[in-house]
Write a protein that holds these residues in place. Structure first.
Motif, PDB file in Angstrom:
ATOM      1  N   ALA A 257       0.795  -1.234   0.000  1.00 16.96           N
ATOM      2  CA  ALA A 257       0.000   0.000   0.000  1.00 16.96           C
ATOM      3  C   ALA A 257       0.823   1.278   0.000  1.00 16.96           C
ATOM      4  CB  ALA A 257      -0.931  -0.007   1.214  1.00 16.96           C
ATOM      5  N   CYS A 258       2.028   1.247   0.523  1.00 18.11           N
ATOM      6  CA  CYS A 258       2.902   2.432   0.537  1.00 18.11           C
ATOM      7  C   CYS A 258       4.251   1.940   0.025  1.00 18.11           C
ATOM      8  CB  CYS A 258       3.025   2.980   1.956  1.00 18.11           C
ATOM      9  SG  CYS A 258       1.492   3.707   2.557  1.00 18.11           S
ATOM     10  N   ALA A 259       4.361   1.812  -1.275  1.00 15.87           N
ATOM     11  CA  ALA A 259       5.380   0.926  -1.853  1.00 15.87           C
ATOM     12  C   ALA A 259       6.716   1.594  -2.168  1.00 15.87           C
ATOM     13  CB  ALA A 259       4.831   0.306  -3.127  1.00 15.87           C
ATOM     14  N   ALA A 260       6.710   2.875  -2.450  1.00 19.60           N
ATOM     15  CA  ALA A 260       7.931   3.498  -2.981  1.00 19.60           C
ATOM     16  C   ALA A 260       9.018   3.644  -1.927  1.00 19.60           C
ATOM     17  CB  ALA A 260       7.576   4.872  -3.556  1.00 19.60           C
ATOM     18  N   ALA A 278       1.116  -2.369  -6.372  1.00 14.36           N
ATOM     19  CA  ALA A 278       1.952  -1.482  -5.555  1.00 14.36           C
ATOM     20  C   ALA A 278       1.435  -0.056  -5.714  1.00 14.36           C
ATOM     21  CB  ALA A 278       3.409  -1.568  -5.995  1.00 14.36           C
ATOM     22  N   ILE A 279       1.084   0.546  -4.585  1.00 15.08           N
ATOM     23  CA  ILE A 279       0.528   1.904  -4.601  1.00 15.08           C
ATOM     24  C   ILE A 279       1.463   2.858  -3.876  1.00 15.08           C
ATOM     25  CG2 ILE A 279      -1.323   3.320  -3.578  1.00 15.08           C
ATOM     26  CD1 ILE A 279      -3.264   1.222  -4.084  1.00 15.08           C
ATOM     27  N   ASP A 280       1.581   4.054  -4.389  1.00  8.74           N
ATOM     28  CA  ASP A 280       2.198   5.142  -3.618  1.00  8.74           C
ATOM     29  C   ASP A 280       1.560   6.438  -4.095  1.00  8.74           C
ATOM     30  OD1 ASP A 280       4.917   5.157  -1.734  1.00  8.74           O
ATOM     31  OD2 ASP A 280       4.378   7.116  -2.558  1.00  8.74           O
ATOM     32  N   ARG A 281       1.446   7.388  -3.185  1.00  5.09           N
ATOM     33  CA  ARG A 281       0.774   8.624  -3.617  1.00  5.09           C
ATOM     34  C   ARG A 281       1.757   9.637  -4.194  1.00  5.09           C
ATOM     35  NH1 ARG A 281      -1.020  11.473   2.069  1.00  5.09           N
ATOM     36  NH2 ARG A 281       1.072  11.836   2.808  1.00  5.09           N
ATOM     37  N   ASP A 282       3.048   9.311  -4.125  1.00  2.25           N
ATOM     38  CA  ASP A 282       4.072  10.221  -4.635  1.00  2.25           C
ATOM     39  C   ASP A 282       4.543   9.705  -5.999  1.00  2.25           C
ATOM     40  OD1 ASP A 282       6.619  11.324  -5.236  1.00  2.25           O
ATOM     41  OD2 ASP A 282       6.925  11.869  -3.138  1.00  2.25           O
ATOM     42  N   CYS A 304      -0.456   5.255  -8.866  1.00  6.08           N
ATOM     43  CA  CYS A 304      -0.230   6.445  -8.046  1.00  6.08           C
ATOM     44  C   CYS A 304      -1.573   6.836  -7.439  1.00  6.08           C
ATOM     45  CB  CYS A 304       0.324   7.584  -8.898  1.00  6.08           C
ATOM     46  SG  CYS A 304       0.779   8.997  -7.897  1.00  6.08           S
ATOM     47  N   ALA A 305      -1.717   6.650  -6.140  1.00  8.87           N
ATOM     48  CA  ALA A 305      -3.012   6.899  -5.507  1.00  8.87           C
ATOM     49  C   ALA A 305      -2.821   7.062  -4.010  1.00  8.87           C
ATOM     50  CB  ALA A 305      -3.946   5.713  -5.772  1.00  8.87           C
ATOM     51  N   ASP A 306      -3.862   7.590  -3.371  1.00  7.57           N
ATOM     52  CA  ASP A 306      -3.878   7.693  -1.911  1.00  7.57           C
ATOM     53  C   ASP A 306      -4.450   6.382  -1.375  1.00  7.57           C
ATOM     54  OD1 ASP A 306      -4.335   8.148   0.746  1.00  7.57           O
ATOM     55  OD2 ASP A 306      -5.181  10.162   0.457  1.00  7.57           O
ATOM     56  N   ALA A 307      -3.598   5.604  -0.721  1.00  9.03           N
ATOM     57  CA  ALA A 307      -4.041   4.288  -0.229  1.00  9.03           C
ATOM     58  C   ALA A 307      -5.171   4.421   0.792  1.00  9.03           C
ATOM     59  CB  ALA A 307      -2.860   3.536   0.371  1.00  9.03           C
ATOM     60  N   ALA A 308      -5.275   5.580   1.416  1.00 11.24           N
ATOM     61  CA  ALA A 308      -6.324   5.776   2.421  1.00 11.24           C
ATOM     62  C   ALA A 308      -7.692   6.038   1.780  1.00 11.24           C
ATOM     63  CB  ALA A 308      -5.947   6.934   3.350  1.00 11.24           C
ATOM     64  N   ARG A 309      -7.750   6.057   0.439  1.00 12.83           N
ATOM     65  CA  ARG A 309      -9.028   6.277  -0.263  1.00 12.83           C
ATOM     66  C   ARG A 309      -9.262   5.155  -1.273  1.00 12.83           C
ATOM     67  NH1 ARG A 309     -10.694  11.846  -0.574  1.00 12.83           N
ATOM     68  NH2 ARG A 309      -9.375  13.123   0.753  1.00 12.83           N
ATOM     69  N   ALA A 326       3.920   1.936   6.558  1.00 17.07           N
ATOM     70  CA  ALA A 326       3.268   3.246   6.649  1.00 17.07           C
ATOM     71  C   ALA A 326       4.266   4.403   6.782  1.00 17.07           C
ATOM     72  CB  ALA A 326       2.331   3.235   7.851  1.00 17.07           C
ATOM     73  N   PRO A 327       3.860   5.597   6.331  1.00 21.56           N
ATOM     74  CA  PRO A 327       4.702   6.777   6.557  1.00 21.56           C
ATOM     75  C   PRO A 327       4.862   6.978   8.068  1.00 21.56           C
ATOM     76  CG  PRO A 327       2.489   7.422   5.836  1.00 21.56           C
ATOM     77  CD  PRO A 327       2.578   5.937   5.688  1.00 21.56           C
ATOM     78  N   CYS A 328       6.048   7.375   8.487  1.00 21.87           N
ATOM     79  CA  CYS A 328       6.315   7.494   9.937  1.00 21.87           C
ATOM     80  C   CYS A 328       7.416   8.508  10.182  1.00 21.87           C
ATOM     81  CB  CYS A 328       6.703   6.123  10.498  1.00 21.87           C
ATOM     82  SG  CYS A 328       8.323   5.538   9.951  1.00 21.87           S
ATOM     83  N   GLN A 354      -1.830   9.590  13.232  1.00 26.79           N
ATOM     84  CA  GLN A 354      -3.187   9.778  12.688  1.00 26.79           C
ATOM     85  C   GLN A 354      -3.258   9.270  11.238  1.00 26.79           C
ATOM     86  OE1 GLN A 354      -6.013  10.369  14.059  1.00 26.79           O
ATOM     87  NE2 GLN A 354      -6.959  10.266  12.005  1.00 26.79           N
ATOM     88  N   GLN A 355      -2.219   9.544  10.448  1.00 29.69           N
ATOM     89  CA  GLN A 355      -2.185   9.033   9.056  1.00 29.69           C
ATOM     90  C   GLN A 355      -2.126   7.504   9.041  1.00 29.69           C
ATOM     91  OE1 GLN A 355       0.745  10.735   6.281  1.00 29.69           O
ATOM     92  NE2 GLN A 355       0.880  12.502   7.611  1.00 29.69           N
ATOM     93  N   GLN A 356      -1.328   6.946   9.953  1.00 27.05           N
ATOM     94  CA  GLN A 356      -1.218   5.473  10.010  1.00 27.05           C
ATOM     95  C   GLN A 356      -2.571   4.864  10.362  1.00 27.05           C
ATOM     96  OE1 GLN A 356       1.770   5.562  13.031  1.00 27.05           O
ATOM     97  NE2 GLN A 356       3.333   6.344  11.624  1.00 27.05           N
ATOM     98  N   ALA A 358      -5.512   6.148   9.786  1.00 26.86           N
ATOM     99  CA  ALA A 358      -6.421   6.295   8.640  1.00 26.86           C
ATOM    100  C   ALA A 358      -6.125   5.220   7.592  1.00 26.86           C
ATOM    101  CB  ALA A 358      -6.283   7.696   8.038  1.00 26.86           C
ATOM    102  N   LEU A 359      -4.843   4.941   7.364  1.00 23.71           N
ATOM    103  CA  LEU A 359      -4.468   3.922   6.375  1.00 23.71           C
ATOM    104  C   LEU A 359      -4.935   2.538   6.834  1.00 23.71           C
ATOM    105  CD1 LEU A 359      -0.950   5.334   5.471  1.00 23.71           C
ATOM    106  CD2 LEU A 359      -2.724   4.764   3.793  1.00 23.71           C
ATOM    107  N   LEU A 360      -4.701   2.219   8.093  1.00 26.97           N
ATOM    108  CA  LEU A 360      -5.129   0.908   8.613  1.00 26.97           C
ATOM    109  C   LEU A 360      -6.650   0.755   8.463  1.00 26.97           C
ATOM    110  CD1 LEU A 360      -2.994   0.593  11.881  1.00 26.97           C
ATOM    111  CD2 LEU A 360      -3.178  -1.165  10.111  1.00 26.97           C
TER     112      LEU A 360
END
Ligand code: SAM
Length: 443
Positions: A257-260, A278-282, A304-309, A326-328, A354-356, A358-360
């Motif tokens: 979900a946060c692959a890059a 493999a998804i990454d929003r960047d 390229c997408a927001d995994a939280a959506r 997850a981003p941390c 909070q982002q983690q 939302a992703l979970l």
């Protein structure tokens, strides 16, 4: 030498302005880059000490370009052991100061500060706080002490120590012969410059005796190696061990979900045949996933997408397994990225947690009943690890934690001989949690 000092001070100037050192280093000319990185990292590993010394020397903080040069000089001149003769360093630093328009007028001041520091010797270091000595912001050290009452000092000391270069060997290419020698296999080609990683459970990790540019690695272009810390190499085997074969015999559907930039994506594909998204929003970072997969001869669906959506990218077919890296705060990888503590603020922990969360919450419904989700962060802060997962399990009764490698705490190489579960050892800091989705109808 003054050219390298100047380039390194530009990297430190970037950090003062909130820019990661990797971005500034990319702007440095390739011939100066390795030297500039070494000096900039030495500057960052003495950042708190240099700030304390500068505060003691200067009635007012000098402008940022002067400050970055002086911080570099003060960190290097108080390094233990020093890499340069103190007077040569001072002369070259003053030269660097004079060569740059934005710092030229401050050459006398820089010279004075450096010579005062030399005269004060170790006495000048007497008033350093514990956080200064450990080279961490006060809030960071307090958080470490609260989260790790037993191991905070070992973790902080490990963060201050440069890390060895770890490699991952491509599992599908272990029998391949070198295009150069036509004889060597990867193992034969590497054995004189690297040792197998201790505690390596899947058998493909190596620690180089000395870091080298990747292009110099035998078989790099053939895709034999990837650069990846031992701690990060635990993700793919852990998720694959939890994978249940599909009843229809098809390849498992896996989401990264946060692959890059794709380190763990590639490792998954080296170890198993997967239908992997493999998804990454960047977008820029996602392009690096493609480059890495291509070099390694692997393929995945990239998005390229927001995994939280998931509504924006999910086709409604459940995944058999999900990796959520997850981003941390990256508090576990300070030994490789010494700029991290100085780019973060205390409030980042809560906003990243909070982002983690939302992703979970967003990804859990996309996991098939009976499927496994591996959550991981390269953080040693509890809010991004155990506390996050305890809260998730408390609000999702169908999430069952399974035994896994859990928290990896970085300490010095001598701390442990045989790394085991929940281990302390010579690797980056990671948190892992494996969650199984209760099959439908199961109690
Ligand atoms: C820790 S890095 C992933 C490292 C990667 N798994 C590897 O092993 O190479 C976290 C990644 O998450 C991405 N990211 C952050 N928030 C995201 C989101 N909401 N959706 C998708 N990607 C996200 C970032 O762009 C970053 O590339």
């Amino acid at each position: 030498m003054w050219q390298t000092l100047l380039a390194a001070s530009q990297v430190l100037l970037g950090v003062l302005q909130g820019q990661p050192s990797s971005a500034s280093l990319a702007q440095v000319s390739p011939s100066l880059r390795p030297g500039a990185q070494a000096l900039a990292f030495a500057g960052l590993r003495g950042w708190a000490r240099a700030h304390a010394l500068l505060r003691a020397r200067a009635a007012r903080m000098p402008p940022a370009p002067v400050r970055s040069l002086l911080l570099l000089g003060l960190a290097l001149v108080t390094e233990n052991p020093p890499r340069y003769d103190a007077h040569t360093l001072t002369n070259q630093l003053v030269e660097a100061c004079q060569r740059q328009r934005s710092t030229r007028a401050a050459a006398g001041f820089v010279n004075g500060c450096m010579r005062q520091t030399l005269r004060a010797g170790t006495l000048g270091l007497a008033s350093l706080t514990q956080a200064d000595q450990l080279n961490l912001p006060d809030w960071w050290l307090q958080q470490l002490q609260a989260d790790h009452p037993t191991h905070w000092l070992a973790i902080a000391q490990a963060a201050a120590t440069p890390a060895p270069m770890h490699l991952r060997q491509h599992a599908r290419k272990s029998q391949e012969k070198s295009a150069v020698s036509a004889v060597d296999t990867p193992q034969a080609a590497i054995k004189n410059i690297a040792s197998p990683l201790r505690g390596d459970r899947w058998g493909g990790g190596w620690a180089l005796h000395e870091a080298v540019p990747v292009q110099q690695l035998p078989g790099w272009d053939q895709g034999w190696w990837s650069v990846q810390d031992w701690g990060a190499q635990q993700a793919a085997p852990a998720l694959l061990a939890a994978l249940v074969p599909r009843s229809d015999g098809r390849r498992p559907r896996v989401l990264d979900a946060c692959a890059a930039p794709g380190g763990k994506t590639a490792h998954l594909l080296e170890l198993a045949d997967l239908d992997l998204l493999a998804i990454d929003r960047d977008a820029d970072r996602l392009a690096r996933v493609q480059d890495n997969l291509q070099r390694l001869g692997l393929a995945a669906h990239l998005r390229c997408a927001d995994a939280a959506r998931p509504a924006e990218w999910w086709d409604g077919q459940a995944f058999d397994a999900i990796l959520l890296d997850a981003p941390c705060t990256a508090s576990g990888i300070v030994r490789r990225h010494p700029d991290v503590p100085w780019l973060r603020r205390a409030t980042d922990i809560a906003s990243l947690a909070q982002q983690q969360r939302a992703l979970l919450d967003a990804l859990w419904p996309t996991l098939a009943p009976g499927g496994a989700l591996l959550y991981c962060t390269c953080s040693v802060f509890a809010a991004e690890g155990p506390e996050q997962i305890q809260a998730f399990v408390a609000r999702n009764t169908d999430a069952v934690p399974e035994p896994s490698i859990a928290a990896l705490l970085p300490t010095s190489a001598a701390a442990t001989e045989t790394p085991l579960d929940n281990l302390l050892g010579e690797h980056d800091g990671f948190f892992y949690a494996l969650l199984r989705k209760r099959p439908t109808g199961a109690a």
